[in-house]
Design a protein around this motif. Structure first.
Motif, PDB file in Angstrom:
ATOM      1  N   ARG A  61       0.786  -1.223   0.000  1.00 32.92           N
ATOM      2  CA  ARG A  61       0.000   0.000   0.000  1.00 32.92           C
ATOM      3  C   ARG A  61       0.824   1.283   0.000  1.00 32.92           C
ATOM      4  N   SER A  63       2.189   2.666  -2.658  1.00 36.42           N
ATOM      5  CA  SER A  63       1.904   3.398  -3.900  1.00 36.42           C
ATOM      6  C   SER A  63       3.151   4.131  -4.399  1.00 36.42           C
ATOM      7  N   GLY A  66       2.773   6.317  -7.468  1.00 40.81           N
ATOM      8  CA  GLY A  66       1.815   7.420  -7.473  1.00 40.81           C
ATOM      9  C   GLY A  66       2.467   8.747  -7.795  1.00 40.81           C
ATOM     10  N   VAL A  70       5.021   9.500  -1.332  1.00 41.80           N
ATOM     11  CA  VAL A  70       4.557   8.415  -0.466  1.00 41.80           C
ATOM     12  C   VAL A  70       4.146   8.977   0.897  1.00 41.80           C
ATOM     13  N   GLU A  92       8.355  -3.999  -2.017  1.00 42.86           N
ATOM     14  CA  GLU A  92       7.126  -3.299  -2.412  1.00 42.86           C
ATOM     15  C   GLU A  92       6.993  -3.353  -3.924  1.00 42.86           C
ATOM     16  N   PHE A  96       0.791   1.852  -8.532  1.00 49.08           N
ATOM     17  CA  PHE A  96       0.123   2.829  -7.676  1.00 49.08           C
ATOM     18  C   PHE A  96      -1.209   2.256  -7.209  1.00 49.08           C
ATOM     19  N   VAL A  97      -1.615   2.665  -6.017  1.00 43.42           N
ATOM     20  CA  VAL A  97      -2.861   2.149  -5.441  1.00 43.42           C
ATOM     21  C   VAL A  97      -3.810   3.275  -5.041  1.00 43.42           C
ATOM     22  N   ARG A  98      -3.353   4.532  -5.169  1.00 51.77           N
ATOM     23  CA  ARG A  98      -4.237   5.655  -4.835  1.00 51.77           C
ATOM     24  C   ARG A  98      -3.862   6.859  -5.668  1.00 51.77           C
ATOM     25  N   ALA A  99      -4.858   7.716  -5.863  1.00 58.32           N
ATOM     26  CA  ALA A  99      -4.644   8.980  -6.570  1.00 58.32           C
ATOM     27  C   ALA A  99      -5.705   9.956  -6.099  1.00 58.32           C
ATOM     28  N   GLU A 103      -8.558   5.474  -2.769  1.00 59.19           N
ATOM     29  CA  GLU A 103      -7.897   4.171  -2.733  1.00 59.19           C
ATOM     30  C   GLU A 103      -8.509   3.251  -3.783  1.00 59.19           C
ATOM     31  N   LEU A 107      -3.459  -3.165  -7.117  1.00 57.86           N
ATOM     32  CA  LEU A 107      -2.186  -2.700  -7.651  1.00 57.86           C
ATOM     33  C   LEU A 107      -2.391  -2.341  -9.113  1.00 57.86           C
ATOM     34  N   ASN A 123       9.868   8.492  -5.206  1.00 53.66           N
ATOM     35  CA  ASN A 123       9.202   7.848  -4.065  1.00 53.66           C
ATOM     36  C   ASN A 123      10.056   6.742  -3.453  1.00 53.66           C
TER      37      ASN A 123
END
Length: 272
Positions: A61, A63, A66, A70, A92, A96-99, A103, A107, A123
């Motif tokens: 998680r 991301s 992203g 982070v 890892e 990305f998992v969020r924007a 959420e 993945l 990141n």
């Protein structure tokens, strides 16, 4: 991980009893977010560590791909879990998992663009600055490619690894899935990657649905993936390979057979 650990398994609460009884086990992986930064470790993990099994926290998680930096709290959690487990490294995903604060719960693949490389590198470096140990990065299985891809998968990965100094967590099942869905030769990717920088390898099963192969982690490892394990180890044998199962767990005898098949393909001793 310069030391050879052989064949391991992804530790999950549902199969903790099975994992505890593997006599030759020296390596396991746990989802980092399933381990609290404070309080008791999940039941079974302290006993594994006490008997000398190396346990690696695997984040899902952060991301790293992203556009936003982070989350510092998530990075601190990963660092704390690594210390609690006495892990020699963490891992890892390049995803990305969020924007925008939303959420995705999955993945998601990045466009293989130079801008995306810059975002991942930034990141990863932010994360490395807080970690007590090295990090290995895992390319994901992607059911689609972005139209603005500028780099091949190999060039994309190598640039990220070179600019960060990170290790590579090579998921051989993802290599198979991506090549099958794109109509590519998976050996071409293996021949372009810096295999000497592979920290360890995920091995997992999948299933075809509506013409696409899905990396499910709930099916047995198919023979083509085991064949790829053998091809990988002929080129450069990684220090550890692990079976990744995330649900629909089969009877213990089937899990042992699957672990033995991975060991046979890699040329490592059985752990069962």
């Amino acid at each position: 991980m310069a030391e050879e650990y052989g064949v391991g398994i992804g530790w999950r609460p549902e199969i903790s009893g099975f994992v505890a009884e593997l006599p030759g086990l020296r390596f396991a992986e746990v989802v980092a977010e399933s381990v609290h930064a404070h309080g008791d470790l999940p039941a079974g993990l302290p006993e594994l560590i006490a008997r000398g099994v190396t346990v690696i926290p695997h984040g899902v998680r952060l991301s790293l791909g992203g556009a936003e930096p982070v989350d510092p709290d998530r990075v601190r959690h990963l660092a704390t879990v690594a210390e609690r487990l006495k892990a020699p490294l963490v891992s890892e995903h390049i995803a990305f998992v969020r924007a925008g604060g939303i959420e995705a719960g999955h993945l998601l693949p990045l466009p293989r663009s130079r801008e995306a490389v810059d975002a991942v590198v930034a990141n990863v470096k932010r994360t490395q600055a807080e970690l007590p140990v090295p990090i290995a990065l895992e390319p994901i299985a992607a059911l689609f490619d972005w139209p603005d891809d500028e780099l091949s998968e190999a060039d994309f990965l190598v640039e990220i690894l070179d600019r960060t100094g990170a290790g590579l967590l090579l998921d051989i099942a993802n290599v198979y899935a991506n090549a099958r869905n794109r109509g590519d030769d998976p050996l071409e990717l293996l021949d372009k990657l810096p295999l000497d920088r592979v920290a360890y390898v995920h091995v997992a099963g999948g299933d075809e649905h509506d013409g696409l192969y899905h990396d499910t982690h709930t099916h047995a490892t198919p023979q083509p993936v085991l064949d790829l394990v053998a091809e990988l180890c002929r080129r450069h044998r990684p220090p550890a390979l692990m079976l990744e199962r995330d649900g629909d767990y089969p009877p213990a005898a089937e899990l042992r057979t699957e672990l033995d098949a991975i060991a046979a393909a890699a040329g490592y001793p059985v752990v069962t």
